[in-house]
Every structure is written in C-alpha cells, then in structure tokens.
Design an enzyme around this catalytic site. Structure first.
Site, PDB file in Angstrom:
ATOM      1  N   GLY A  66      54.512  24.408 -47.577  1.00 24.84           N
ATOM      2  CA  GLY A  66      53.995  25.446 -48.463  1.00 24.84           C
ATOM      3  C   GLY A  66      55.043  26.495 -48.752  1.00 24.84           C
ATOM      4  O   GLY A  66      56.248  26.258 -48.580  1.00 24.84           O
ATOM      5  N   CYS A 108      50.108  37.843 -37.969  1.00 26.94           N
ATOM      6  CA  CYS A 108      50.625  37.509 -36.633  1.00 26.94           C
ATOM      7  C   CYS A 108      52.008  36.864 -36.631  1.00 26.94           C
ATOM      8  O   CYS A 108      52.938  37.420 -36.041  1.00 26.94           O
ATOM      9  CB  CYS A 108      49.644  36.595 -35.916  1.00 26.94           C
ATOM     10  SG  CYS A 108      48.103  37.432 -35.509  1.00 26.94           S
ATOM     11  N   ARG A 164      48.192  40.935 -45.147  1.00 30.92           N
ATOM     12  CA  ARG A 164      49.404  41.284 -44.405  1.00 30.92           C
ATOM     13  C   ARG A 164      50.445  40.163 -44.494  1.00 30.92           C
ATOM     14  O   ARG A 164      50.176  39.021 -44.173  1.00 30.92           O
ATOM     15  CB  ARG A 164      49.037  41.591 -42.942  1.00 30.92           C
ATOM     16  CG  ARG A 164      48.313  42.924 -42.805  1.00 30.92           C
ATOM     17  CD  ARG A 164      47.904  43.226 -41.377  1.00 30.92           C
ATOM     18  NE  ARG A 164      46.699  42.541 -40.984  1.00 30.92           N
ATOM     19  CZ  ARG A 164      46.057  42.747 -39.825  1.00 30.92           C
ATOM     20  NH1 ARG A 164      46.520  43.634 -38.956  1.00 30.92           N
ATOM     21  NH2 ARG A 164      44.959  42.087 -39.535  1.00 30.92           N
TER      22      ARG A 164
HETATM   23  N1  LIG Z   1      44.297  39.065 -36.807  1.00 31.81           N
HETATM   24  C1  LIG Z   1      44.438  37.939 -36.123  1.00 31.81           C
HETATM   25  O1  LIG Z   1      44.215  36.840 -36.637  1.00 31.81           O
HETATM   26  C2  LIG Z   1      44.894  37.993 -34.682  1.00 31.81           C
HETATM   27  C3  LIG Z   1      44.804  36.826 -33.889  1.00 31.81           C
HETATM   28  C4  LIG Z   1      45.207  36.892 -32.561  1.00 31.81           C
HETATM   29  C5  LIG Z   1      45.713  38.073 -32.031  1.00 31.81           C
HETATM   30  N2  LIG Z   1      45.825  39.184 -32.827  1.00 31.81           N
HETATM   31  C6  LIG Z   1      46.324  40.421 -32.234  1.00 31.81           C
HETATM   32  O2  LIG Z   1      45.196  41.271 -31.968  1.00 31.81           O
HETATM   33  C7  LIG Z   1      45.563  42.646 -32.154  1.00 31.81           C
HETATM   34  C8  LIG Z   1      44.632  43.296 -33.171  1.00 31.81           C
HETATM   35  O3  LIG Z   1      44.830  42.667 -34.420  1.00 31.81           O
HETATM   36  P1  LIG Z   1      43.846  42.911 -35.652  1.00 31.81           P
HETATM   37  O4  LIG Z   1      44.276  41.994 -36.729  1.00 31.81           O
HETATM   38  O5  LIG Z   1      42.430  42.853 -35.167  1.00 31.81           O
HETATM   39  O6  LIG Z   1      44.219  44.428 -36.009  1.00 31.81           O
HETATM   40  P2  LIG Z   1      43.482  45.429 -37.015  1.00 31.81           P
HETATM   41  O7  LIG Z   1      44.533  46.299 -37.565  1.00 31.81           O
HETATM   42  O8  LIG Z   1      42.571  44.656 -37.920  1.00 31.81           O
HETATM   43  O9  LIG Z   1      42.524  46.290 -36.054  1.00 31.81           O
HETATM   44  C9  LIG Z   1      42.965  47.207 -35.094  1.00 31.81           C
HETATM   45  C10 LIG Z   1      41.944  48.341 -35.004  1.00 31.81           C
HETATM   46  O10 LIG Z   1      42.246  49.166 -33.881  1.00 31.81           O
HETATM   47  C11 LIG Z   1      41.878  50.493 -34.198  1.00 31.81           C
HETATM   48  N3  LIG Z   1      42.496  51.417 -33.229  1.00 31.81           N
HETATM   49  C12 LIG Z   1      43.808  51.706 -33.050  1.00 31.81           C
HETATM   50  N4  LIG Z   1      43.959  52.572 -32.034  1.00 31.81           N
HETATM   51  C13 LIG Z   1      42.720  52.841 -31.542  1.00 31.81           C
HETATM   52  C14 LIG Z   1      42.216  53.657 -30.488  1.00 31.81           C
HETATM   53  N5  LIG Z   1      43.024  54.371 -29.684  1.00 31.81           N
HETATM   54  N6  LIG Z   1      40.884  53.693 -30.297  1.00 31.81           N
HETATM   55  C15 LIG Z   1      40.046  52.969 -31.069  1.00 31.81           C
HETATM   56  N7  LIG Z   1      40.466  52.172 -32.083  1.00 31.81           N
HETATM   57  C16 LIG Z   1      41.787  52.102 -32.309  1.00 31.81           C
HETATM   58  C17 LIG Z   1      42.320  50.640 -35.633  1.00 31.81           C
HETATM   59  O11 LIG Z   1      41.656  51.722 -36.278  1.00 31.81           O
HETATM   60  C18 LIG Z   1      41.945  49.266 -36.223  1.00 31.81           C
HETATM   61  O12 LIG Z   1      40.640  49.288 -36.799  1.00 31.81           O
HETATM   62  C19 LIG Z   1      47.041  42.627 -32.570  1.00 31.81           C
HETATM   63  O13 LIG Z   1      47.833  42.796 -31.418  1.00 31.81           O
HETATM   64  C20 LIG Z   1      47.232  41.230 -33.131  1.00 31.81           C
HETATM   65  O14 LIG Z   1      48.564  40.789 -33.031  1.00 31.81           O
HETATM   66  C21 LIG Z   1      45.402  39.165 -34.132  1.00 31.81           C
END
Ligand SMILES: NC(=O)c1ccc[n+]([C@@H]2O[C@H](COP(=O)([O-])OP(=O)(O)OC[C@H]3O[C@@H](n4cnc5c(N)ncnc54)[C@H](O)[C@@H]3O)[C@@H](O)[C@H]2O)c1
Length: 437
Positions: free
Chosen positions: A256, A263, A331
């Site tokens: 692709g 991530c 993203r």
């Molecule tokens: N998105 C995916 O597919 C995925 C998959 C596996 C792992 N991850 C990992 O999981 C983690 C989260 O990813 P995401 O995509 O859910 O992020 P996201 O940005 O969608 O959500 C993170 C949330 O955390 C909140 N936040 C930050 N600081 C805070 C605090 N002190 N108190 C309360 N809320 C707080 C933010 O307001 C936001 O809503 C990252 O480390 C990412 O690498 C993501």
C-alpha cells in the site's frame, strides 16, 4: 473488581467499556471535560464500530461511569489503568511521557489503599520504574504496585481484539499484583486467551518489538511491490505465496501507500531512539522508518505519472483520508503526506471519507470535502483510492466514469482488478501489479 481508567481515548474508552462488559465496575476518567460531557450524554467522542452500543448498555446497567475527577475514581478503585497518550516528543522523536508522569502524580496523591497501577499506554522500557519512583516520592508510605500491561488492539476492530486477544501481556514484579491482574483478566483467561506473565521491563519491550516487527513486515512487502513493478510479477500473488508459509503468515502483507496511524510511526521512532541511546541501534527499524517516510511522499509521484507527468491545474479526487478503514483517526495518515504533495504540484483536490472528513478538514486546508465518492469524482482528471473503506470496494464504475473528466484511477490499496478496470475503459494503476492491456 473496581477499575479506574485514566485517559478515555481510543484505548481507554474501548478497554474501559470491555472491562465493564466482563462485569467489573469501571470509571473512565479524562481531563477533557468536553469528552466526558458528551459521553455522559451518550455521544461517542470517537468512531469505533460497536462502541456506542457497548458503552450505552454498560452505562445503563451501572457498571460504567464517566468522570473528570481522577482522585475520586482512584480512591474507589483496586486497579488504576494509565491509558493516556504517549505521542512523539517534538524535536527528538522520543516518546513524550509528560502525560504518563502527570497521571502518576495525580494517582499518587489520591491512593488510599492497596492499588495496582497499570500502564496500558505504550511506554519505553523503564517507564514502570519511573512511575513507581514518582508515586513513592509523593507518597512514601502508600501501598501500591506498578504493572505493565501493553495494549494490542487495532482501531476499527478494537472491541473484537480486546475481547479475543491473541495474548495478554502482564509485566509485574510481585505476586500480589499478578494475582490482581489475573482477576481482572479472568473472563478472558477462562475463554482460553493466554496470559503471559513477564518482568515489567520485558512487557514494555514486547509492545515496541511487536509494533516494529509489524511495521517491518508492511515495509518489506511494499519494497517487494516496487520491485514487482520494475521486473514484473504481481505482489498480491507474491504475498499469498509467502504468506501461506506458516513461518511467515499472511497478515500485514498488503502492499500500500506506507503505514500510518497513531502507533507504528511514533513507536518505531521511539524504539529507534531508545536503542541508539542504549548503544544498540536497531538498524532494521531505522531503515523501515526512512523507507516508509519516502514511500508516502513517492505516492504523489505515482499519481503524477498516471496524469502524464503534469498535475498543474488538474483535479484529483481522493477517496479515503483516515489511516485505515473503520476509524475516524487521522493521525499520521498517508493522505496527510500525499494530498499536500499533490497540491504543491498544482493539483486541486476533492476528497471523500466516510468518517474522517471533519477531522481532515482542519488538517488539510483548501481541500474540498465531498458528500459522496461520486461528488468527489465530478470533473476529476484522476481518482485515487488511499484508504480501503468497504464503501469503495463496489463503486458504480459506469457512474464514476461519467462523473470524471478522464477515466484515470490510481488504486493505492489494490482493491480492484486490473483486467476488469481495463475492460471497463479505465486507465488503472495499482501497487506492485502489472497493468492490464
Ligand atoms: N490507538 C490505538 O490503536 C492504540 C493501540 C495500542 C496502544 N495504544 C497506546 O495507548 C495510549 C493511548 O492511546 P490513544 O490512541 O487512546 O490516545 P488518545 O489521545 O485517543 O487518548 C488519550 C486520552 O488521555 C487523556 N489524558 C491525558 N492526560 C490525562 C490525565 N492526566 N488525566 C486524565 N486524562 C488524561 C487525553 O485527554 C485523551 O483523551 C498511547 O500510549 C498509545 O500508543 C494505542
């Protein structure tokens, strides 16, 4: 079990809702008051298939709550998950741990009884030690353990992935915390999902190694696709031919426009930085990162070539903006590299996406967002499929051809068949497959 989920984003909201569905009592916390207010009104802040129904049912049955009050949620919980963002740090690409550290401080201030603090965010090796240090410094007498439980769900298929994971990785240093985590995941364990217990640092490493490996697999097949284009061969058949070998496996072998998303890009770079700092550079991952960056940019040249080498004043219809189907997540989406390059070369861009247009409009100024794929195709000199949404797999090709100024299609996801497209009168280019005719 009483669970607090700190961070109600893609991972926190899905994990929280699924834990509630297992029967645990969950409070999802976010400091974004707008997000919590909309969840309290039953509106989802993100698009993820099945999530609205899951959240509604568990909230109605009293197992799932939403709050901005972290301290209150922590006080009422046995297990506190940290699921905040860990984006790339501006300037150097290391994982930005400020949200994780901030959450750790807030949790530390609120702990009242034995609490297992679990890092679900993707964090570099050693972060669990740092979280433990932060909590210990704030509250020397607090009774707690810090565990690593990386998350492997995929956006777009997140609920299924969470409820039927290939494995659950738990990095814990003490037995009591391991027992609590076993209880949290009991419903899945009973369902035969393997629980893999490791040291905390190992669990942190597993997540980065998994993402780097998958990014490598995608990048490998993308380079084989380029080679097929030069020397002949069909990359889809090559992928099938190697993927049927159980040692290789068929997943993540779809050529692709280059990987994107929330991530792989940031995690490969963070691993690369950690490895360099540690004096053990991951040269394969470094190559993957640079090959993938170059690939996203090269896609605009491929589109230019399909337009005869000149995009000045041409109209290009782009179908699919999100980094993959079934999500609204923009993203690091390939569209964010491809579209600006088309515009720089003088093209006008009309775009369509089933879920991503609101977010994309802010990121891609000057791009016209269309109501349907056919609207986007109106008057276009070329149509480009960037994301393989199901809605684009069975387009009405005669209608599309009527709408377009010239019947040029660049399919960056190989969702159509070159022979059929040629038979229907399209000049059709795809990835790593011979053009028909
Ligand atoms: N998105 C995916 O597919 C995925 C998959 C596996 C792992 N991850 C990992 O999981 C983690 C989260 O990813 P995401 O995509 O859910 O992020 P996201 O940005 O969608 O959500 C993170 C949330 O955390 C909140 N936040 C930050 N600081 C805070 C605090 N002190 N108190 C309360 N809320 C707080 C933010 O307001 C936001 O809503 C990252 O480390 C990412 O690498 C993501």
């Amino acid at each position: 079990m009483r669970i607090a989920m700190i961070g109600t984003g893609y991972v926190g909201l899905v994990s929280g809702a699924c834990f509630a569905d297992f029967g645990h009592n969950v409070t999802c916390v976010d400091r974004d008051a707008g997000k919590i207010a909309s969840l309290l009104q039953g509106a989802m802040p993100i698009f993820e298939p099945g999530l609205d129904e899951l959240v509604e049912r568990n909230a109605k049955e009293g197992r799932l709550e939403f709050s901005t009050d972290l301290a209150d949620a922590v006080k009422r919980s046995d297990v506190v998950f940290i699921a905040v963002g860990t984006p790339s740090r501006r300037g150097d690409g290391h994982a930005d741990l400020s949200y994780v550290h901030g959450a750790a401080r807030e949790i530390a201030a609120a702990i009242e009884h034995y609490t297992v603090i679990v890092t679900k965010s993707t964090v570099p090796v050693g972060t669990g030690d740092e979280v433990e240090k932060i909590v210990r410094e704030f509250r020397p007498k607090a009774d707690f353990a810090v565990v690593s439980n990386p998350e492997f769900l995929r956006e777009g298929a997140a609920i299924g992935d969470f409820k039927r994971p290939d494995r659950i990785v738990i990095g814990a240093e003490d037995e009591r915390a391991r027992e609590v985590m076993s209880e949290v995941y009991r419903p899945l364990y009973l369902n035969a999902s393997p629980l893999l217990f490791t040291q905390r640092r190992t669990a942190e490493m597993i997540k980065y190694a998994a993402n780097a490996f998958l990014a490598t697999k995608i990048t490998f097949i993308n380079e084989i696709a380029d080679l097929c284009e030069k020397v002949g061969g069909n990359v889809q058949d090559v992928a099938r031919g190697i993927g049927l070998d159980n040692r290789i496996g068929s997943k993540f072998l779809h050529a692709g426009p280059g990987y994107g998303g929330s991530c792989f890009p940031k995690d490969t770079i963070a691993l690369m930085k950690t490895a360099r700092d540690a004096g053990a550079p991951t040269r394969i991952v470094e190559a993957v990162v640079s090959v993938n960056d170059a690939r996203k940019r090269a896609m605009a040249d491929k589109i230019g070539a399909a337009l005869g080498g000149n995009m000045q004043g041409k109209t290009v219809a782009v179908l699919g903006l999100t980094f993959k189907p079934n999500t609204d997540d923009m993203r690091e989406a390939p569209s964010l590299s491809i579209i600006p390059a088309l515009k720089d070369a003088g093209a006008k861009v009309n775009a369509h996406d089933p879920q991503g247009m609101e977010e994309a409009a802010a990121l891609l100024p000057g791009v016209e967002m269309s109501k349907s794929p056919y609207d986007a195709a109106k008057g276009a000199d070329a149509l480009v499929i960037v994301t393989e949404w199901d809605a684009y797999r069975a387009l009405d090709l005669s209608r599309l051809k009527q709408e377009m100024k010239s019947p040029v299609i660049v399919d960056l996801r190989n969702i159509y068949n070159p022979e059929e497209m040629a038979a229907k009168g399209f000049r059709y280019t795809s990835i790593g497959r011979p053009s028909a005719g």
